[in-house]
Enzyme design. Sequence first.
Site, mmCIF file in Angstrom:
data_model
loop_
_atom_site.group_PDB
_atom_site.id
_atom_site.type_symbol
_atom_site.label_atom_id
_atom_site.label_comp_id
_atom_site.label_asym_id
_atom_site.label_seq_id
_atom_site.Cartn_x
_atom_site.Cartn_y
_atom_site.Cartn_z
ATOM 1 N N ASP A 107 0.859 -1.185 0.000
ATOM 2 C CA ASP A 107 0.000 0.000 0.000
ATOM 3 C C ASP A 107 0.899 1.241 0.000
ATOM 4 O O ASP A 107 1.704 1.419 0.917
ATOM 5 C CB ASP A 107 -0.882 -0.037 1.271
ATOM 6 C CG ASP A 107 -2.201 0.683 1.102
ATOM 7 O OD1 ASP A 107 -2.202 1.761 0.482
ATOM 8 O OD2 ASP A 107 -3.224 0.169 1.602
ATOM 9 N N HIS A 341 -11.528 -2.001 4.178
ATOM 10 C CA HIS A 341 -11.264 -1.665 5.578
ATOM 11 C C HIS A 341 -11.859 -0.333 6.014
ATOM 12 O O HIS A 341 -11.679 0.067 7.157
ATOM 13 C CB HIS A 341 -9.746 -1.654 5.799
ATOM 14 C CG HIS A 341 -9.067 -0.593 4.983
ATOM 15 N ND1 HIS A 341 -9.023 -0.627 3.605
ATOM 16 C CD2 HIS A 341 -8.457 0.551 5.345
ATOM 17 C CE1 HIS A 341 -8.402 0.450 3.166
ATOM 18 N NE2 HIS A 341 -8.041 1.178 4.194
#
Length: 545
Positions: A107, A341
């Site tokens: 990420d 998320h």
Amino acid sequence: MARNTGKEWWRSAVIYQIYPRSFQDTNGDGIGDLKGIIDRLDYLNDGSHRSLGIDAVWLSPTFPSPMKDFGYDVSDYEGVHPDFGDLATMDRLIAECHRRGIKLLLDYVPNHSSDQHPWFIESRSSKTNPKRDWYVWRDPLPGGGPPNNWRAVFGGSAWQFDETTGQYYLHSFLVEQPDLNWRNAEVVAAMYAVLRFWFDRGIDGFRIDVIGMIVKHPELADNPLNSEWTPGDHGRQKYLRTHTRNYPDVFPAVRGIRAVFDEYPDVMAVGEVFGTAAEISQFYGEGGLNGLHLAFNFQFIHENGDAVNTPWEAETLARIVRNAEAAIPPGGQPCYALANHDQSRFISRNNADGRGRERAAAATLMLLGLRCTPFVYYGEEIGMVDVDIADGQLRDPARIKTIGRDPERTPMQWDASLGRGFSTAEPWLPYGPRDISVAAEEIDGDSLLWLHRRAIWARKGEPALLYGTYREFTGMPAGVFAFERRTDGARPVTVLINTSTEACAVELPDSSGTVVVATARATEGSAVNGTFVLAPLGAAMIAGT
Ligand code: TEU
Ligand code: CA
């Protein structure tokens, strides 16, 4: 400029998102770690149809971080947070993934660093520090107060006054997440170096955090008032994000990032972007060739950034896909997620009548049937739900939804034991209901997990699903979303989704075929002639001849 072959790995991949804190703890501290991910790789893909069969994994941030935003506040872009392990374990994870044919994405968080990053510590130390311009600093307005009306995504002004130098710095998210200045060439070079650092270690790409925000209005012009906003309205923003999100100057920056990816063979960038289908499509670049390889379309979660959940309703689903297909440039393909998320889990969003699990099964066949790169959020394949968390146990500081995002970030439920097979210690967030687990799904052939496995493996065997065109079927009974995937030299596949709670008889446009995968497992493998009856909330993939 890169050329598309049409057969790049990410075009046919199913990608699984892991929230590393919550996947598998191996050292008894209640926090998931990289070794835990290595230990569970066979569950993801061991080459057999008894594993999930995913092709790539994306890890939410694993870098050193004060964890104010659980890793999205990075204090060292080239390391591993000790909670998760170390660089040697990351190297081992890369190797273990590759041994199984799994690609690994990390990420990349380019919009902001942590306020504890050495760059920011230097930047804030004095107005003349060489790194001062690496972040966005401005004087207070003549009468005092922040430089403009920009709001932080997590609430309040996007400006924080810093006593040391008497100026404000910009933070589009938490105060502890100062925005990097992508108009500064040294920042650009340093952030390119981060990409190369990880590509040289062998990773296969990045998910890129809020890439549409990295370059804002050059003069920091005020954002215009949102005419649809009324006081007390929590669904809408008071100000439009005209000058802070998807601002035209962001696209040259995206092209620059893409050029670094193009230095390496076979690496992929998927951007977290927000907006209409047309706005999202701009991130693919000209002809889909010089921007991101993929840009997330989150409209199955929320349409057009609206805070209202997208209803599980055929006409809405069809419209979302129609808009995406119409907007995307020729070389690009859509990229959908049903959960992540930051968002309530699918079942929890679609469970008003207690039938969220049935909708989740149908949604699985929709996602895996569409022309797209599908992303599956960990735990969705076993039907995990949002977990109620007591006030004292809430961990997410970003209370965007008053309770924050903790409910959808709870530990993976491997079995029904006290520690759910996740940890031997008190977990960092509480567990969900005991009866939802991999172990329970494993022994039930009709489970959501087995449906995922069948659908993911079936997809690999159907070129029409991997590379075929998309065509919506119109004239279906109300509540039915139906489409066909077709490619030369392979059998076409029809996907039927019944979003209504009534059974529906559908006249098959192709008249005959074979059921490949269905929410009603007993129908799989059977021949279909003319009419196919979909159970309430049921779905099926039917291969033609
Ligand atoms: O999210 C960007 C973002 O805008 C989301 O925070 C979204 O608005 C919100 O979560 C809706 O509930 C990314 C990451 O996915 C998120 O986890 C980070 O907190 C954020 O960036 C800052 O890095
Ligand atoms: Ca641990």
